[in-house]
Write a protein that holds these residues in place. Structure first.
Motif, PDB file in Angstrom:
ATOM      1  N   ASN A  72       0.849  -1.187   0.000  1.00  0.00           N
ATOM      2  CA  ASN A  72       0.000   0.000   0.000  1.00  0.00           C
ATOM      3  C   ASN A  72       0.891   1.246   0.000  1.00  0.00           C
ATOM      4  O   ASN A  72       1.718   1.414   0.888  1.00  0.00           O
ATOM      5  CB  ASN A  72      -0.871  -0.078   1.273  1.00  0.00           C
TER       6      ASN A  72
ATOM      7  N   ASP B 219       1.109   2.981   3.258  1.00  0.00           N
ATOM      8  CA  ASP B 219       1.381   2.140   4.420  1.00  0.00           C
ATOM      9  C   ASP B 219       1.858   2.977   5.606  1.00  0.00           C
ATOM     10  O   ASP B 219       2.781   3.774   5.470  1.00  0.00           O
ATOM     11  CB  ASP B 219       2.474   1.125   4.040  1.00  0.00           C
TER      12      ASP B 219
ATOM     13  N   THR C  35      -2.302   7.445   8.309  1.00  0.00           N
ATOM     14  CA  THR C  35      -3.732   7.503   8.612  1.00  0.00           C
ATOM     15  C   THR C  35      -4.293   8.780   7.989  1.00  0.00           C
ATOM     16  O   THR C  35      -3.726   9.857   8.177  1.00  0.00           O
ATOM     17  CB  THR C  35      -3.950   7.587  10.142  1.00  0.00           C
TER      18      THR C  35
ATOM     19  N   SER D 295      -6.863  11.916   7.497  1.00  0.00           N
ATOM     20  CA  SER D 295      -7.852  12.724   8.223  1.00  0.00           C
ATOM     21  C   SER D 295      -8.143  13.961   7.396  1.00  0.00           C
ATOM     22  O   SER D 295      -7.450  14.245   6.416  1.00  0.00           O
ATOM     23  CB  SER D 295      -7.339  13.107   9.611  1.00  0.00           C
TER      24      SER D 295
ATOM     25  N   HIS E  99       1.722   9.794   9.559  1.00  0.00           N
ATOM     26  CA  HIS E  99       2.425   8.507   9.627  1.00  0.00           C
ATOM     27  C   HIS E  99       2.583   8.094  11.082  1.00  0.00           C
ATOM     28  O   HIS E  99       2.622   8.948  11.978  1.00  0.00           O
ATOM     29  CB  HIS E  99       3.805   8.638   8.966  1.00  0.00           C
TER      30      HIS E  99
ATOM     31  N   LEU F  47      -7.970   3.427   0.703  1.00  0.00           N
ATOM     32  CA  LEU F  47      -7.203   3.934   1.848  1.00  0.00           C
ATOM     33  C   LEU F  47      -8.117   4.073   3.065  1.00  0.00           C
ATOM     34  O   LEU F  47      -7.756   3.670   4.183  1.00  0.00           O
ATOM     35  CB  LEU F  47      -6.580   5.295   1.496  1.00  0.00           C
TER      36      LEU F  47
ATOM     37  N   THR G  98      -8.182   1.872   6.797  1.00  0.00           N
ATOM     38  CA  THR G  98      -7.788   2.587   8.020  1.00  0.00           C
ATOM     39  C   THR G  98      -8.986   2.857   8.931  1.00  0.00           C
ATOM     40  O   THR G  98      -9.110   3.941   9.508  1.00  0.00           O
ATOM     41  CB  THR G  98      -7.088   3.927   7.664  1.00  0.00           C
ATOM     42  N   GLY G  99      -9.863   1.871   8.975  1.00  0.00           N
ATOM     43  CA  GLY G  99     -10.942   1.943   9.974  1.00  0.00           C
ATOM     44  C   GLY G  99     -12.204   2.655   9.531  1.00  0.00           C
ATOM     45  O   GLY G  99     -13.011   3.048  10.366  1.00  0.00           O
TER      46      GLY G  99
END
Ligand code: UGB
Length: 603
Positions: free
Chosen positions: A77, A80, A83, A85, A311, A329, A333-334
């Protein structure tokens, strides 16, 4: 080996480089010396070109490709450890005091800018055979995108120079990045229209080269299926613009002329220049090294999302995440629903419209390190899940908005969000695809691109106090669009909201079926009541007041079927043409002071 004796020393060097990089297969089917020697020499001309036009040469290209293909095979990815936002940026509201202040700052600064238009793409999605720059942005005046852009730059130049009278008259340069697909028609369009009023020396064309295609995970270069002495090539993407600008020497020349800003923009956005003064004002006021223009984005819309990436090791960056990467993505990431709208009805990530404003000094500093190389990606279509072979050859690609990826954390990277109606209406999709766009999402077609111009002009005049009738809803080429009065003005009439307010007083009205064209600098609308078509033309030295009641049969929109091949393609793709039934045209050719149009209107 046998062919070595027909080659020059430089060609032998290139041949050795290729073999040592695992490319011997390129020579496997070569004829004996004496046969096809011309083809072999042209092969090396192409190799030399591919080598020259890639930062670090073909060796770097092949090695980068191997690494990216290995990562892709592994399913690595690219995000990688990061996260996503939602970042914070400057959100502007058209017409308020802050907006007007930024516009004013932008107009002062723009004489220190250079404009760069990326126009190497052919627009396969639009299904139009010509270059997109030659397409009319709207059919009321028939002004094509390139003319529209150049006239805006010239008007910005004049406005900025007139604020700073006493200083030298600045000329704003325009660079156009072309490709083999678009270069000659772009030159023809400029030359056959006298550069639309720009000095030919103000315009520079930089042609991007395609890059070599790759046949397999070992980055073996693909032989052209139609010519064994040619490497197959494909476009590398709009990211090439940075390397081309760097190698052209233009950046240093601009620096020596005292320029401060480089503004990048794309080929078919008829609204863009309405957003330029304010966004440049934001860059100048906030001291941004990078400022990306953004608009509210509908989930899954084919525009990238501006995203803050943090990161695990603490690094952060604000960057475009391309539309095809945002959903995976988010899911990884939740955010199990991926790219979806939030309670506002829009994606929480602002949409990147690829209008970038870079501060020149920091840009030069960065490009001196990278030579303009941009982080690339590869997108092979694998035959099966073993990922060991491709359905067809692939190549490395790069995007201009990925420029900030290599910047140090100290770089000031920001973005400016504007209303979509004001800033963004690209022409990218053909009628069939546009008609399939989910309801509520933008069509990005020639139909919607044109209607967006009328809507923006109507809304701006409304904000200035005009009484503008509500739009009707109509369907063209299977797309339901709002049809506002067809109002257009030349950029020399108004570049900012302050210009509009100064020249259009609030006691005017325009009905929905009306067309209003303003082609003049000092035209003042006062007490105008329009129900029909009014064309106002005036020379720059004239100062004219236009008012009174104008009523005539006007211009109507005649529906056209996009499958009707008897109609020119540029008309078909918008689904209507304008029938000019009746109009009042007033033309001021004398340098008069505040002449009135009453007489013309009575006639
Ligand atoms: N272009 C080139 O000059 N050379 C090339 O090799 C390719 C393209 P597309 P895309 O604003 O709507 C971009 O094809 O790439 C020029 C952003 O990546 O129209 O799908 C071409 O001539 C995306 O984040 O768009 O998507 C044109 O002027 C989003 O911002 C420009 O590059 C999206 O545009 C864009 O090419 C958008």
């Amino acid at each position: 080996q046998k062919n070595l004796r027909i080659l020059s020393p430089d060609q032998i060097k290139l041949a050795k480089m290729l073999t040592s990089e695992g490319q011997s297969h390129l020579f496997a089917h070569w004829a004996e010396p004496g046969v096809d020697d011309e083809g072999k020499r042209s092969f090396f001309d192409q190799v030399a070109r591919l080598d020259r036009s890639y930062p670090g040469g073909l060796v770097s290209y092949i090695r980068n490709a191997r690494k990216l293909l290995a990562d892709s095979k592994e399913g690595k990815n690219p995000f990688d450890g990061f996260t996503p936002s939602v970042p914070l940026g400057e959100v502007l509201t058209f017409g308020d005091d802050k907006f007007v202040g930024f516009e004013e700052a932008g107009i002062r600064e723009v004489r220190n800018a250079a404009f760069v238009l990326v126009a190497g793409g052919l627009g396969e999605r639009l299904g139009y055979k010509g270059i997109k720059l030659a397409l009319p942005a709207e059919s009321t005046t028939g002004t094509c995108f390139l003319q529209h852009y150049i006239e805006n730059i010239l008007a910005l130049q004049n406005a900025s120079n007139s604020i700073l009278q006493g200083q030298h008259e600045a000329q704003i340069p325009l660079v156009i990045m072309t490709s083999d697909d678009t270069h000659t028609p772009t030159v023809d369009l400029l030359e056959s229209n006298s550069y639309f009023g720009m000095k030919p020396t103000q315009v520079k064309l930089l042609k991007q080269e395609k890059v070599a295609c790759l046949d397999d995970n070992d980055a073996r270069l693909a032989v052209d299926p139609c010519n064994r002495y040619k490497i197959q090539t494909k476009p590398h993407g709009h990211g090439d613009v940075h390397a081309l600008l760097y190698s052209s020497g233009l950046l240093d020349a601009w620096h020596d002329e005292g320029r401060k800003w480089v503004l990048f923009f794309q080929d078919t956005n008829g609204l863009l220049f309405k957003a330029i003064p304010a966004s440049l004002g934001v860059s100048a006021t906030k001291g941004y090294h990078v400022n990306s223009l953004a608009v509210p984005r509908k989930a899954k819309e084919a525009i990238g999302g501006i995203t803050k990436l943090t990161h695990a090791d603490g690094r952060t960056m604000v960057i475009n995440v391309e539309y095809n990467q945002l959903d995976p993505l988010l899911r990884a990431t939740g955010h199990p629903d991926g790219d979806v709208n939030c309670e506002t009805g829009y994606s929480p990530f602002p949409g990147n419209i690829n209008q970038l404003i870079l501060e020149l000094n920091s840009y030069i500093e960065e490009l001196t390190k990278t030579r303009g190389a941009i982080k690339e990606f590869v997108n092979p279509k694998y035959k099966d899940s073993s990922k060991s072979s491709f359905k067809s050859s692939t190549r490395l690609e790069c995007m201009m908005q990925d420029y900030p990826k290599t910047l140090p954390p100290s770089a000031r990277v920001g973005f400016t969000v504007m209303d979509t109606w004001l800033a963004y209406a690209p022409v990218k999709n053909n009628p069939e695809d546009a008609a399939k766009v989910p309801k509520g999402n933008p069509y990005h077609s020639a139909t919607s691109g044109e209607m967006a111009i009328y809507r923006a002009n109507s809304l701006i005049l409304r904000k200035a106090g005009f009484e503008i009738a509500n739009p009707t809803l109509e369907v063209f080429n299977g797309q339901e669009v709002e049809v506002w009065p067809r109002i257009t003005w030349s950029p020399k009439w108004a570049l900012t909201f302050a210009d509009v307010r100064r020249k259009a007083s609030c006691n005017c009205s325009v009905t929905q079926r009306s067309t209003l064209v303003i082609k003049g600098k000092n035209v003042y609308l006062d007490g105008l009541s329009l129900d029909g078509t009014l064309i106002i033309k005036s020379i720059d030295d004239a100062e004219v007041k236009v008012g009174g009641s104008v009523q005539n049969k006007g211009w109507t929109l005649k529906r056209i079927d996009h499958k009707d091949t008897s109609v020119p393609e540029e008309v078909r793709i918008r689904g209507f043409e304008i029938e000019k039934v009746e109009q009042l045209e007033i033309n001021y050719t004398e340098p008069e002071q505040m002449s009135e149009n009453d007489e013309a209107i009575e006639n």
